[in-house]
Write a protein that holds these residues in place. Structure first.
Motif, PDB file in Angstrom:
ATOM      1  N   LYS A  81      -0.661 -52.897 -18.387  1.00  0.00           N
ATOM      2  CA  LYS A  81      -0.538 -53.609 -19.656  1.00  0.00           C
ATOM      3  C   LYS A  81      -0.857 -52.670 -20.823  1.00  0.00           C
ATOM      4  O   LYS A  81      -0.144 -52.608 -21.808  1.00  0.00           O
ATOM      5  N   ARG A  82      -1.950 -51.916 -20.648  1.00  0.00           N
ATOM      6  CA  ARG A  82      -2.349 -51.010 -21.728  1.00  0.00           C
ATOM      7  C   ARG A  82      -1.325 -49.921 -21.976  1.00  0.00           C
ATOM      8  O   ARG A  82      -1.191 -49.427 -23.082  1.00  0.00           O
ATOM      9  N   MET A  83      -0.610 -49.536 -20.888  1.00  0.00           N
ATOM     10  CA  MET A  83       0.391 -48.494 -21.054  1.00  0.00           C
ATOM     11  C   MET A  83       1.735 -49.081 -21.475  1.00  0.00           C
ATOM     12  O   MET A  83       2.667 -48.344 -21.787  1.00  0.00           O
ATOM     13  N   GLY A  84       1.817 -50.390 -21.450  1.00  0.00           N
ATOM     14  CA  GLY A  84       3.052 -51.046 -21.862  1.00  0.00           C
ATOM     15  C   GLY A  84       4.153 -50.925 -20.835  1.00  0.00           C
ATOM     16  O   GLY A  84       5.338 -50.872 -21.171  1.00  0.00           O
ATOM     17  N   ILE A  85       3.792 -50.814 -19.560  1.00  0.00           N
ATOM     18  CA  ILE A  85       4.818 -50.772 -18.512  1.00  0.00           C
ATOM     19  C   ILE A  85       4.608 -51.938 -17.563  1.00  0.00           C
ATOM     20  O   ILE A  85       3.560 -52.572 -17.568  1.00  0.00           O
ATOM     21  N   LYS A  86       5.615 -52.203 -16.743  1.00  0.00           N
ATOM     22  CA  LYS A  86       5.510 -53.318 -15.807  1.00  0.00           C
ATOM     23  C   LYS A  86       4.626 -52.933 -14.627  1.00  0.00           C
ATOM     24  O   LYS A  86       4.653 -51.795 -14.164  1.00  0.00           O
ATOM     25  N   ALA A  87       3.863 -53.893 -14.149  1.00  0.00           N
ATOM     26  CA  ALA A  87       2.975 -53.642 -13.013  1.00  0.00           C
ATOM     27  C   ALA A  87       3.771 -53.157 -11.804  1.00  0.00           C
ATOM     28  O   ALA A  87       3.337 -52.256 -11.081  1.00  0.00           O
ATOM     29  N   ASN A  88       4.987 -53.729 -11.624  1.00  0.00           N
ATOM     30  CA  ASN A  88       5.828 -53.336 -10.491  1.00  0.00           C
ATOM     31  C   ASN A  88       6.219 -51.861 -10.552  1.00  0.00           C
ATOM     32  O   ASN A  88       6.268 -51.187  -9.537  1.00  0.00           O
ATOM     33  N   GLU A  89       6.507 -51.402 -11.762  1.00  0.00           N
ATOM     34  CA  GLU A  89       6.857 -49.996 -11.935  1.00  0.00           C
ATOM     35  C   GLU A  89       5.706 -49.107 -11.494  1.00  0.00           C
ATOM     36  O   GLU A  89       5.893 -48.055 -10.888  1.00  0.00           O
ATOM     37  N   MET A  90       4.494 -49.573 -11.847  1.00  0.00           N
ATOM     38  CA  MET A  90       3.325 -48.783 -11.509  1.00  0.00           C
ATOM     39  C   MET A  90       3.086 -48.781  -9.995  1.00  0.00           C
ATOM     40  O   MET A  90       2.774 -47.752  -9.407  1.00  0.00           O
ATOM     41  N   ILE A  91       3.294 -49.963  -9.398  1.00  0.00           N
ATOM     42  CA  ILE A  91       3.118 -50.062  -7.943  1.00  0.00           C
ATOM     43  C   ILE A  91       4.108 -49.139  -7.240  1.00  0.00           C
ATOM     44  O   ILE A  91       3.748 -48.410  -6.309  1.00  0.00           O
ATOM     45  N   ALA A  92       5.338 -49.145  -7.734  1.00  0.00           N
ATOM     46  CA  ALA A  92       6.373 -48.297  -7.146  1.00  0.00           C
ATOM     47  C   ALA A  92       5.990 -46.825  -7.268  1.00  0.00           C
ATOM     48  O   ALA A  92       6.105 -46.041  -6.314  1.00  0.00           O
ATOM     49  N   LYS A  93       5.517 -46.464  -8.452  1.00  0.00           N
ATOM     50  CA  LYS A  93       5.133 -45.067  -8.685  1.00  0.00           C
ATOM     51  C   LYS A  93       3.991 -44.671  -7.759  1.00  0.00           C
ATOM     52  O   LYS A  93       3.998 -43.593  -7.156  1.00  0.00           O
ATOM     53  N   LEU A  94       3.016 -45.574  -7.623  1.00  0.00           N
ATOM     54  CA  LEU A  94       1.881 -45.304  -6.746  1.00  0.00           C
ATOM     55  C   LEU A  94       2.350 -45.136  -5.298  1.00  0.00           C
ATOM     56  O   LEU A  94       1.881 -44.259  -4.578  1.00  0.00           O
ATOM     57  N   MET A  95       3.299 -45.991  -4.912  1.00  0.00           N
ATOM     58  CA  MET A  95       3.837 -45.907  -3.561  1.00  0.00           C
ATOM     59  C   MET A  95       4.465 -44.543  -3.340  1.00  0.00           C
ATOM     60  O   MET A  95       4.261 -43.921  -2.299  1.00  0.00           O
ATOM     61  N   GLY A  96       5.197 -44.092  -4.355  1.00  0.00           N
ATOM     62  CA  GLY A  96       5.808 -42.773  -4.294  1.00  0.00           C
ATOM     63  C   GLY A  96       4.767 -41.676  -4.124  1.00  0.00           C
ATOM     64  O   GLY A  96       5.034 -40.604  -3.574  1.00  0.00           O
ATOM     65  N   LEU A 100      -3.823 -39.868 -12.471  1.00  0.00           N
ATOM     66  CA  LEU A 100      -2.627 -39.283 -11.862  1.00  0.00           C
ATOM     67  C   LEU A 100      -1.391 -40.117 -12.146  1.00  0.00           C
ATOM     68  O   LEU A 100      -0.371 -39.591 -12.583  1.00  0.00           O
ATOM     69  N   VAL A 101      -1.527 -41.435 -11.927  1.00  0.00           N
ATOM     70  CA  VAL A 101      -0.345 -42.278 -12.118  1.00  0.00           C
ATOM     71  C   VAL A 101       0.010 -42.367 -13.602  1.00  0.00           C
ATOM     72  O   VAL A 101       1.188 -42.382 -13.972  1.00  0.00           O
ATOM     73  N   ALA A 102      -1.005 -42.354 -14.462  1.00  0.00           N
ATOM     74  CA  ALA A 102      -0.746 -42.408 -15.902  1.00  0.00           C
ATOM     75  C   ALA A 102       0.013 -41.159 -16.345  1.00  0.00           C
ATOM     76  O   ALA A 102       0.930 -41.228 -17.165  1.00  0.00           O
ATOM     77  N   ALA A 103      -0.376 -40.032 -15.767  1.00  0.00           N
ATOM     78  CA  ALA A 103       0.271 -38.765 -16.112  1.00  0.00           C
ATOM     79  C   ALA A 103       1.768 -38.825 -15.783  1.00  0.00           C
ATOM     80  O   ALA A 103       2.602 -38.271 -16.496  1.00  0.00           O
ATOM     81  N   GLU A 104       2.093 -39.510 -14.683  1.00  0.00           N
ATOM     82  CA  GLU A 104       3.494 -39.680 -14.284  1.00  0.00           C
ATOM     83  C   GLU A 104       4.298 -40.377 -15.386  1.00  0.00           C
ATOM     84  O   GLU A 104       5.497 -40.213 -15.506  1.00  0.00           O
ATOM     85  N   PHE A 105       3.605 -41.204 -16.169  1.00  0.00           N
ATOM     86  CA  PHE A 105       4.270 -41.911 -17.270  1.00  0.00           C
ATOM     87  C   PHE A 105       3.969 -41.263 -18.620  1.00  0.00           C
ATOM     88  O   PHE A 105       4.134 -41.865 -19.666  1.00  0.00           O
ATOM     89  N   ASP A 106       3.464 -40.013 -18.536  1.00  0.00           N
ATOM     90  CA  ASP A 106       3.107 -39.278 -19.751  1.00  0.00           C
ATOM     91  C   ASP A 106       1.989 -39.919 -20.563  1.00  0.00           C
ATOM     92  O   ASP A 106       1.989 -39.872 -21.791  1.00  0.00           O
ATOM     93  N   PHE A 107       1.052 -40.535 -19.857  1.00  0.00           N
ATOM     94  CA  PHE A 107      -0.125 -41.085 -20.523  1.00  0.00           C
ATOM     95  C   PHE A 107      -1.350 -40.296 -20.094  1.00  0.00           C
ATOM     96  O   PHE A 107      -1.399 -39.761 -18.993  1.00  0.00           O
ATOM     97  N   GLU A 108      -2.311 -40.255 -20.989  1.00  0.00           N
ATOM     98  CA  GLU A 108      -3.560 -39.624 -20.624  1.00  0.00           C
ATOM     99  C   GLU A 108      -4.616 -40.724 -20.595  1.00  0.00           C
ATOM    100  O   GLU A 108      -4.656 -41.568 -21.489  1.00  0.00           O
ATOM    101  N   VAL A 109      -5.442 -40.714 -19.567  1.00  0.00           N
ATOM    102  CA  VAL A 109      -6.452 -41.759 -19.455  1.00  0.00           C
ATOM    103  C   VAL A 109      -7.792 -41.258 -19.992  1.00  0.00           C
ATOM    104  O   VAL A 109      -8.262 -40.201 -19.604  1.00  0.00           O
TER     105      VAL A 109
END
Ligand code: GDP
Ligand code: MG
Length: 371
Positions: free
Chosen positions: A11-26, A44-53
């Motif tokens: 939510k904070r990154m403004g992406i869908k939870a499913n997208e994040m789950i998929a990325k994590l699965m990858g 790590l997953v945030a970096a995949e979406f060009d976010f910094e945590v």
């Protein structure tokens, strides 16, 4: 222990939870929406979406989710109940607080004179401990509750034996009910000629406060703030009620708790009386309190002594915050001054965003009104 819910991060990154789950699965991590993920995985997953945590917001999440249930139960120790005195005007709230404060048994220091810091802790004749919030009044109670601060464990409802149940008595009963806080009734002014405790019991029974003597489960104690009669018994009965509540806290962790009072002191800056709910607050601890950060420069107890630490249910006045927090604000001790500053800045930002949103809503409305 730094973690965030996957859904919240997405939510904070403004992406869908499913997208994040998929990325994590990858990435070889199986996760579900409601799952919490740790800081490293999130980075790590945030970096995949060009976010910094930022670690700060993580610590805030972790700290704000202080759930005692999750703790090692063996680390929990019994802690003193926190009590608020409520009742109708002139029924004796202030007098009771005074007589209890004077009965304070001191452990050698400062001659037993309590400073007004908004709360004080007494030792009963049998060696039990009780913390009193000495800002009686329903306004303080509701103000705290409206900020989400559940500070009071037990309400002492004062009813004058020569007067009976009055509008503010009923109001107090309703506040206690709404907060789910048990009531101990102090039937005060027993020294007066017109005292009629049976009448009080009868009238309170009509408000679901049925005395133990009448088969109910509400403790009634006859007292006189003037003569001191029944005060010791009242304190012991409060402890009995507290036993039922099984109030427990872990002293061996970073502190969290609530602001009881606050003010700006010309010499010392922001001064706040806080009540520690969990953990132990220590001199020098970096803290976040409401929108402000700082670290403990001095802690003063209810006898006016400087102290090095304060455990669960202990009220202390603290000096060292950069700004004055509000009564009812939560405070948490954090790992470093840097974290404290980051979290406070993060909260300020959120607060500003909220105000901006409110303002733009108001502007929009004005626009429409002018159309
Ligand atoms: P509050 O408005 O509830 O804080 O009530 P106060 O503590 O200010 O008391 C109101 C009045 O009742 C004061 O004049 C007190 O001295 C008096 N009072 C309080 N407790 C007692 C008591 O136990 N006996 C008698 N006789 N007077 C009391
Ligand atoms: Mg008063």
């Amino acid at each position: 222990d730094e973690a965030i819910e996957l859904a919240e991060l997405a939510k904070r990154m403004g992406i869908k939870a499913n997208e994040m789950i998929a990325k994590l699965m990858g990435m070889g991590v199986m996760a579900t929406v409601n799952q919490t993920i740790d800081y490293d995985t999130a980075s790590l997953v945030a970096a995949e979406f060009d976010f910094e945590v930022e670690k700060a917001s993580f610590e805030e999440e972790a700290l704000l989710n202080v759930v005692p249930e999750e703790e090692d139960k063996s680390a929990l120790e019994t802690c003193p109940p926190v009590v608020t005195i409520m009742g109708h005007v002139d029924h004796g709230k202030t007098s009771l607080l005074d007589v209890i404060r004077k009965s304070k048994i001191t452990s050698g220091e400062a001659g037993g004179i309590t400073q007004h810091i908004g709360a004080y802790n007494v030792e009963t004749a049998n060696g039990g401990r009780i913390t009193f919030l000495d800002t009686p009044g329903h306004a303080a109670f509701t103000a705290m509750r409206s900020r989400g601060a559940q500070v009071t464990d037990i309400v002492i409802l004062v009813v004058a034996a020569d007067d009976g149940v009055m509008p503010q008595t009923v109001e107090a009963i309703n506040h206690a009910k709404a907060a789910g806080v048990p009531v101990v009734v102090a039937v005060n002014k027993m020294d007066k000629a017109g005292a009629d405790p049976d009448r009080i019991m009868r009238e309170l029974a009509e408000h679901d406060l049925l005395a133990e003597d009448w088969g109910g489960n509400v403790i009634f104690v006859k007292v006189s703030a003037k003569s001191g009669e029944g005060i010791d018994e009242l304190l012991e009965m409060v402890l009995l009620q507290a036993e039922v509540l099984e109030l427990r806290a872990n002293a061996d962790r970073k502190a969290m708790g609530y602001v009881v009072e606050s003010r700006l002191d010309i010499g010392r800056g922001a001064v706040a009386t806080v009540l520690v709910k969990q953990g132990t607050l220590k001199d020098g601890d970096p803290i976040v309190c409401g929108l402000h950060s700082g670290h403990i420069r001095a802690m003063i107890d209810d006898s006016g002594n400087r102290v090095e630490s304060a455990g669960p249910s202990t009220p202390v006045e603290i000096v060292g915050l950069a700004g004055v927090p509000d009564a009812g604000d939560e405070f948490v001790a954090v790992a470093s001054d840097k974290d404290a500053k980051q979290i406070a800045a993060h909260r300020m930002q959120k607060q500003r965003a909220k105000e901006l949103a409110k303002k733009s809503r108001a502007n929009l409305q004005k626009m429409f009104e002018n159309l």
